[in-house]
Motif scaffolding. Structure first.
Motif, PDB file in Angstrom:
ATOM      1  N   ASP A  81       0.838  -1.201   0.000  1.00 49.65           N
ATOM      2  CA  ASP A  81       0.000   0.000   0.000  1.00 49.65           C
ATOM      3  C   ASP A  81       0.873   1.250   0.000  1.00 49.65           C
ATOM      4  OD1 ASP A  81      -2.221  -1.609   0.183  1.00 49.65           O
ATOM      5  OD2 ASP A  81      -2.374  -1.467   2.351  1.00 49.65           O
ATOM      6  N   VAL A  82       0.484   2.212  -0.838  1.00 47.59           N
ATOM      7  CA  VAL A  82       1.174   3.505  -0.867  1.00 47.59           C
ATOM      8  C   VAL A  82       0.123   4.601  -0.740  1.00 47.59           C
ATOM      9  CG1 VAL A  82       1.206   3.539  -3.394  1.00 47.59           C
ATOM     10  CG2 VAL A  82       2.786   4.986  -2.124  1.00 47.59           C
ATOM     11  N   LEU A  83       0.357   5.514   0.179  1.00 46.40           N
ATOM     12  CA  LEU A  83      -0.601   6.562   0.493  1.00 46.40           C
ATOM     13  C   LEU A  83      -0.299   7.806  -0.328  1.00 46.40           C
ATOM     14  CD1 LEU A  83      -2.966   7.089   2.492  1.00 46.40           C
ATOM     15  CD2 LEU A  83      -1.272   8.012   4.088  1.00 46.40           C
ATOM     16  N   VAL A  84      -1.328   8.330  -1.010  1.00 45.66           N
ATOM     17  CA  VAL A  84      -1.169   9.510  -1.863  1.00 45.66           C
ATOM     18  C   VAL A  84      -2.364  10.439  -1.646  1.00 45.66           C
ATOM     19  CG1 VAL A  84       0.089   8.173  -3.608  1.00 45.66           C
ATOM     20  CG2 VAL A  84      -2.384   8.520  -3.854  1.00 45.66           C
ATOM     21  N   PRO A  85      -2.249  11.711  -2.040  1.00 46.66           N
ATOM     22  CA  PRO A  85      -3.399  12.622  -1.941  1.00 46.66           C
ATOM     23  C   PRO A  85      -4.575  12.132  -2.772  1.00 46.66           C
ATOM     24  CG  PRO A  85      -1.375  13.860  -2.284  1.00 46.66           C
ATOM     25  CD  PRO A  85      -1.029  12.417  -2.488  1.00 46.66           C
ATOM     26  N   ARG A  86      -5.754  12.467  -2.326  1.00 52.93           N
ATOM     27  CA  ARG A  86      -6.974  11.953  -2.950  1.00 52.93           C
ATOM     28  C   ARG A  86      -7.090  12.303  -4.428  1.00 52.93           C
ATOM     29  NH1 ARG A  86     -12.040  13.195   0.489  1.00 52.93           N
ATOM     30  NH2 ARG A  86     -11.124  11.455   1.644  1.00 52.93           N
ATOM     31  N   LEU A  87      -6.612  13.471  -4.822  1.00 46.10           N
ATOM     32  CA  LEU A  87      -6.810  13.931  -6.198  1.00 46.10           C
ATOM     33  C   LEU A  87      -5.714  13.476  -7.154  1.00 46.10           C
ATOM     34  CD1 LEU A  87      -8.119  17.559  -5.536  1.00 46.10           C
ATOM     35  CD2 LEU A  87      -9.426  15.445  -5.909  1.00 46.10           C
ATOM     36  N   ARG A  88      -4.729  12.724  -6.674  1.00 47.21           N
ATOM     37  CA  ARG A  88      -3.696  12.227  -7.595  1.00 47.21           C
ATOM     38  C   ARG A  88      -4.297  11.266  -8.620  1.00 47.21           C
ATOM     39  NH1 ARG A  88       1.499  11.822  -6.421  1.00 47.21           N
ATOM     40  NH2 ARG A  88       1.591  11.296  -8.631  1.00 47.21           N
ATOM     41  N   ARG A  89      -3.872  11.409  -9.873  1.00 47.41           N
ATOM     42  CA  ARG A  89      -4.386  10.556 -10.948  1.00 47.41           C
ATOM     43  C   ARG A  89      -3.466   9.350 -11.078  1.00 47.41           C
ATOM     44  NH1 ARG A  89      -5.390  14.384 -16.014  1.00 47.41           N
ATOM     45  NH2 ARG A  89      -6.203  12.391 -16.835  1.00 47.41           N
ATOM     46  N   LEU A  90      -3.686   8.378 -10.230  1.00 49.09           N
ATOM     47  CA  LEU A  90      -2.888   7.146 -10.218  1.00 49.09           C
ATOM     48  C   LEU A  90      -3.838   5.962 -10.125  1.00 49.09           C
ATOM     49  CD1 LEU A  90      -0.017   8.037  -7.712  1.00 49.09           C
ATOM     50  CD2 LEU A  90       0.283   7.443 -10.118  1.00 49.09           C
ATOM     51  N   ARG A  91      -3.357   4.823 -10.556  1.00 43.56           N
ATOM     52  CA  ARG A  91      -4.156   3.603 -10.418  1.00 43.56           C
ATOM     53  C   ARG A  91      -3.295   2.516  -9.800  1.00 43.56           C
ATOM     54  NH1 ARG A  91      -2.873  -0.083 -14.413  1.00 43.56           N
ATOM     55  NH2 ARG A  91      -1.633   0.717 -16.161  1.00 43.56           N
ATOM     56  N   SER A  92      -3.954   1.603  -9.103  1.00 41.88           N
ATOM     57  CA  SER A  92      -3.246   0.441  -8.575  1.00 41.88           C
ATOM     58  C   SER A  92      -2.822  -0.443  -9.736  1.00 41.88           C
ATOM     59  CB  SER A  92      -4.159  -0.344  -7.621  1.00 41.88           C
ATOM     60  OG  SER A  92      -4.534   0.450  -6.513  1.00 41.88           O
ATOM     61  N   THR A  93      -1.634  -0.986  -9.637  1.00 38.70           N
ATOM     62  CA  THR A  93      -1.116  -1.842 -10.710  1.00 38.70           C
ATOM     63  C   THR A  93       0.012  -2.693 -10.166  1.00 38.70           C
ATOM     64  OG1 THR A  93      -0.191  -1.884 -12.960  1.00 38.70           O
ATOM     65  CG2 THR A  93       0.557  -0.116 -11.510  1.00 38.70           C
ATOM     66  N   GLY A  94       0.144  -3.914 -10.691  1.00 42.03           N
ATOM     67  CA  GLY A  94       1.234  -4.778 -10.261  1.00 42.03           C
ATOM     68  C   GLY A  94       1.228  -4.985  -8.759  1.00 42.03           C
ATOM     69  N   CYS A  95       2.354  -4.664  -8.124  1.00 41.52           N
ATOM     70  CA  CYS A  95       2.475  -4.841  -6.674  1.00 41.52           C
ATOM     71  C   CYS A  95       2.060  -3.599  -5.895  1.00 41.52           C
ATOM     72  CB  CYS A  95       3.905  -5.232  -6.309  1.00 41.52           C
ATOM     73  SG  CYS A  95       5.140  -3.971  -6.722  1.00 41.52           S
ATOM     74  N   VAL A  96       1.509  -2.596  -6.578  1.00 41.31           N
ATOM     75  CA  VAL A  96       1.140  -1.325  -5.938  1.00 41.31           C
ATOM     76  C   VAL A  96      -0.363  -1.264  -5.721  1.00 41.31           C
ATOM     77  CG1 VAL A  96       1.244   1.187  -6.085  1.00 41.31           C
ATOM     78  CG2 VAL A  96       3.025  -0.194  -7.168  1.00 41.31           C
ATOM     79  N   ARG A  97      -0.760  -0.943  -4.492  1.00 39.90           N
ATOM     80  CA  ARG A  97      -2.160  -0.640  -4.225  1.00 39.90           C
ATOM     81  C   ARG A  97      -2.218   0.805  -3.737  1.00 39.90           C
ATOM     82  NH1 ARG A  97      -5.282  -4.896  -1.025  1.00 39.90           N
ATOM     83  NH2 ARG A  97      -3.671  -4.499   0.523  1.00 39.90           N
ATOM     84  N   ILE A  98      -2.918   1.637  -4.480  1.00 40.81           N
ATOM     85  CA  ILE A  98      -3.023   3.055  -4.155  1.00 40.81           C
ATOM     86  C   ILE A  98      -4.076   3.255  -3.058  1.00 40.81           C
ATOM     87  CG2 ILE A  98      -3.616   5.339  -5.031  1.00 40.81           C
ATOM     88  CD1 ILE A  98      -0.964   4.283  -6.068  1.00 40.81           C
ATOM     89  N   VAL A  99      -3.685   3.934  -1.997  1.00 40.75           N
ATOM     90  CA  VAL A  99      -4.592   4.316  -0.907  1.00 40.75           C
ATOM     91  C   VAL A  99      -4.653   5.835  -0.897  1.00 40.75           C
ATOM     92  CG1 VAL A  99      -5.049   4.216   1.570  1.00 40.75           C
ATOM     93  CG2 VAL A  99      -3.951   2.279   0.424  1.00 40.75           C
ATOM     94  N   ARG A 100      -5.852   6.386  -0.975  1.00 38.78           N
ATOM     95  CA  ARG A 100      -5.999   7.840  -1.083  1.00 38.78           C
ATOM     96  C   ARG A 100      -6.439   8.451   0.247  1.00 38.78           C
ATOM     97  NH1 ARG A 100      -5.688   8.616  -6.496  1.00 38.78           N
ATOM     98  NH2 ARG A 100      -6.226   6.817  -7.789  1.00 38.78           N
TER      99      ARG A 100
END
Length: 349
Positions: free
Chosen positions: A131-150
């Motif tokens: 899990d990687v924490l980012v600001p809510r408005l960042r335009r990112l998607r979960s992919t591969g070994c990354v899960r985006i937490v907003r």
């Protein structure tokens, strides 16, 4: 870099060893490596590989846990020029000249707890996703070994081995959000408090904000956590009195007016000086306002009777025990300058 890959004069000396093995397409371009050359190096059986979109591992074979972390942060971090994912990390700070700053991204969840040293968290390499924490408005998607937490507001990260990591309370909440095993949840919450990482109130606050207290197994774990936190705070209180030479109080008592109403329970009371001490182990839950009102009414009532009330939180006992002992000592010494307090009955609680 491999021996046959040309580089521009821009140095890599500000990067750590692991960060020289994990670079973005933008970083490679800045060092004179064209897109065609990157594709050639990443061909099947080649010396490089693309580990995440726009992020490359400059050796064959699986990445180490440390390489995965830095690749994830490179993918998720905002570049100083405001680019989207896979930009170049900001330049190192004066405090950490060899550590680039990953802007607006930090590791959270189970991986963060592993980095914080939790024995109840799994090894990094056993995690399919991090899990990687980012600001809510960042335009990112979960992919591969990354899960985006907003999140609406990023906490201040803690640096652990050069990696920005969410504070323990936030990391616990993000981990619990995806856990259904009550035993695992209880172990993580207990270790957060017993290990001295944070106070119960901060964990409950994060769980409340994440709307996780509607889950029965989380509520059960929180109840155990609060009991654990109170026991630890009480032990610190006993140690404060013992180690800082305060007179012995009567412990865990109820006060009543003679033939009158119950005035409330106290963690410690010095009858001769009419000084009361109460540990505030309340946690921010839905009924917090009612609990605070009850506490305030009790304190006001005692003070009208001439009883001095000292309010101590578990965090103050942990971080500033000597200062809290001085507050209690001052209240005891000031008793001789006050009008005598009303007579109250002291009963064991």
């Amino acid at each position: 870099m491999t021996h046959n890959t040309p580089l521009s004069p821009r140095p890599l000396r500000h990067l750590s060893e692991v960060q020289r093995r994990v670079l973005t397409i933008a970083q490679l371009r800045a060092h004179g490596v064209s897109a065609a050359e990157v594709n050639e190096q990443c061909r099947p059986g080649g010396p490089w590989q693309q580990i995440l979109p726009g992020v490359h591992l400059l050796h064959p074979g699986p990445p180490t846990g440390e390489e995965r972390l830095h690749a994830i942060l490179l993918y998720a971090a905002r570049s100083p020029l405001g680019e989207q994912a896979s930009g170049v990390p900001a330049q190192p700070s004066a405090e950490q000249p060899h550590r680039p700053t990953y802007q607006d991204a930090m590791i959270t969840g189970l991986a963060a707890l592993t980095l914080h040293g939790f024995s109840a968290a799994p090894p990094l390499l056993s995690l399919d996703r991090i899990d990687v924490l980012v600001p809510r408005l960042r335009r990112l998607r979960s992919t591969g070994c990354v899960r985006i937490v907003r999140t609406a507001a990023l906490p201040v990260p803690e640096q652990v081995t050069g990696v920005p990591v969410a504070p323990v309370a936030r990391a616990v909440a993000d981990a619990v959000a995806d856990l259904v095993d009550a035993g695992v949840v209880r172990r993580l919450l207990t270790e957060a408090v017993r290990g001295g990482h944070c106070e119960p109130a901060s964990v409950v606050r994060e769980l409340t904000q994440a709307r996780l207290l509607s889950r029965p197994h989380v509520v059960d774990a929180v109840d155990s956590l609060l009991a654990e936190g109170r026991a630890i705070a009480e032990e610190r209180l006993y140690r404060m009195v013992r180690e800082h030479g305060l007179p012995d109080p009567v412990w865990n008592v109820d006060l009543r007016l003679p033939g009158g109403p119950h005035l409330g329970g106290l963690d410690a009371y010095w009858p001769e000086q009419a000084v009361a001490l109460e540990l505030d182990t309340r946690a921010p839950r839905q009924d917090d306002d009612a609990l605070w009102s009850e506490y305030a009414r009790k304190r006001e009532h005692l003070e009208r009777l001439g009883i001095t009330v000292v309010h101590v939180t578990p965090r103050k006992l942990r971080d500033a025990m000597e200062q809290q002992a001085a507050v209690v000592r001052t209240a005891l010494m000031a008793a001789s300058d006050r009008d005598p307090a009303a007579y109250v009955v002291v009963l064991p609680r």
